[in-house]
Motif scaffolding. Structure first.
Motif, short mmCIF file in Angstrom:
data_model
loop_
_atom_site.label_atom_id
_atom_site.label_comp_id
_atom_site.label_asym_id
_atom_site.label_seq_id
_atom_site.Cartn_x
_atom_site.Cartn_y
_atom_site.Cartn_z
N ALA A 1 0.83 -1.21 0.00
CA ALA A 1 0.00 0.00 0.00
C ALA A 1 0.86 1.26 0.00
O ALA A 1 1.95 1.30 0.58
CB ALA A 1 -0.92 -0.01 1.21
N ILE A 2 0.37 2.30 -0.67
CA ILE A 2 1.01 3.62 -0.68
C ILE A 2 0.24 4.50 0.30
O ILE A 2 -0.95 4.73 0.13
CB ILE A 2 0.99 4.24 -2.08
N SER A 3 0.91 5.00 1.31
CA SER A 3 0.24 5.79 2.34
C SER A 3 -0.09 7.19 1.81
O SER A 3 0.45 7.64 0.80
CB SER A 3 1.12 5.91 3.58
N GLU A 4 -0.98 7.88 2.52
CA GLU A 4 -1.33 9.24 2.14
C GLU A 4 -0.10 10.15 2.17
O GLU A 4 0.07 11.01 1.32
CB GLU A 4 -2.42 9.78 3.07
N GLU A 5 0.74 9.96 3.17
CA GLU A 5 1.96 10.77 3.27
C GLU A 5 2.89 10.51 2.09
O GLU A 5 3.49 11.43 1.54
CB GLU A 5 2.68 10.46 4.59
N GLN A 6 3.04 9.25 1.68
CA GLN A 6 3.90 8.92 0.54
C GLN A 6 3.31 9.42 -0.76
O GLN A 6 4.04 9.78 -1.69
CB GLN A 6 4.11 7.40 0.48
#
Length: 277
Positions: free
Chosen positions: A135-140
């Motif tokens: 998963a790609i986080s919101e921060e990333q």
């Protein structure tokens, strides 16, 4: 550098030329068409066709990457289409959205990213739910752009385009593209027809941030030692530097690219009306 990663970096770098027209947006609606040839180990490999349209302060850029020649005959089908659209302000490009549509073999994938301030709204077709480790986080995700919009941000930097890190996102992978200047050389020595003055030489490295990758993480760091090299040349009367030649070393051979054709023209009234906003 793996073949797929080299192709992704090539697609990013060859999307840059459309920016030159944005610098002259006030002079009217214009269009630039560029074709690139990508060879693999000396054989015909990929073709990249790019069309960039500028109407006042709005832009709409589309590219298509597809196999041809021997590579098309002996490898899996591939067809990739990218689009980026938005506007310009005195501070630079204002991306509204970007999309990609890829067919690998018989499996299509479409992804759209819409930008509103610091937020990104994404849609996938077919639906995509990554595993927790992919998963790609919101921060990333924050600050990243689709490949064509990212290329636009590079082009707006002009002669400083080579000294920066670009945050890219294709819906499944967040990658940093690190661009570094390594020198210049005369256009004649570089073998770029129509180039004016010196040619800027840069290297492109990639670094994984998050997402779904086909190989082990250790390989990503190894690939950074095998960058793609790109030559940026002046091909018109502006100060814009266009990607004109490139080389990438892969485990399967050398990828090389060059411009096949370059055309810049005013858009007709009908084309201006038909331009998608």
């Amino acid at each position: 550098m793996r073949f797929r990663r080299a192709l992704a970096a090539i697609a990013l770098s060859t999307a840059v030329p459309g920016v030159a027209m944005a610098q002259d947006a006030a002079s009217g609606a214009r269009q630039v068409d560029i074709a690139y040839e990508i060879t693999f180990a000396g054989l015909s490999g990929f073709r990249i066709d790019l069309t960039a349209k500028f109407n006042g302060s709005n832009y709409d850029i589309e590219s298509r990457t597809f196999k041809e020649g021997v590579l098309r005959a002996v490898t899996m089908h591939y067809d990739g289409r990218n689009r980026a659209w938005g506007g310009f302000s005195p501070q630079g490009a204002r991306p509204a959205a970007g999309s990609l549509s890829i067919v690998v073999g018989d499996k299509p994938r479409t992804w759209v990213a819409q930008y509103a301030g610091s937020t990104v709204q994404e849609s996938h077709n077919p639906a995509y739910t990554p595993s927790p480790q992919n998963a790609i986080s919101e921060e990333q995700r924050r600050g990243s752009l689709d490949p064509l919009s990212a290329a636009l941000s590079v082009g707006m930097a002009g002669d400083a385009a080579c000294d920066r890190t670009v945050q890219t996102n294709d819906g499944k992978r967040r990658i940093d593209v690190i661009i570094k200047k390594v020198g210049t050389e005369p256009a004649a020595k570089a073998g770029i027809p129509g180039a004016q003055g010196d040619v800027l030489i840069c290297e492109i490295f990639t670094k994984r941030v998050a997402g779904e990758f086909d190989s082990a993480p250790k390989e990503a760091e190894t690939e950074r030692e095998r960058p793609m090299r790109i030559w940026l040349a002046r091909l018109d009367q502006s100060q814009m530097r266009y990607p004109a030649k490139l080389e990438a070393q892969t485990g399967f051979g050398t990828i090389r690219g060059r411009i096949l054709s370059f055309r810049e023209r005013p858009m007709t009234p009908d084309e201006s009306q038909a331009m998608r906003k």
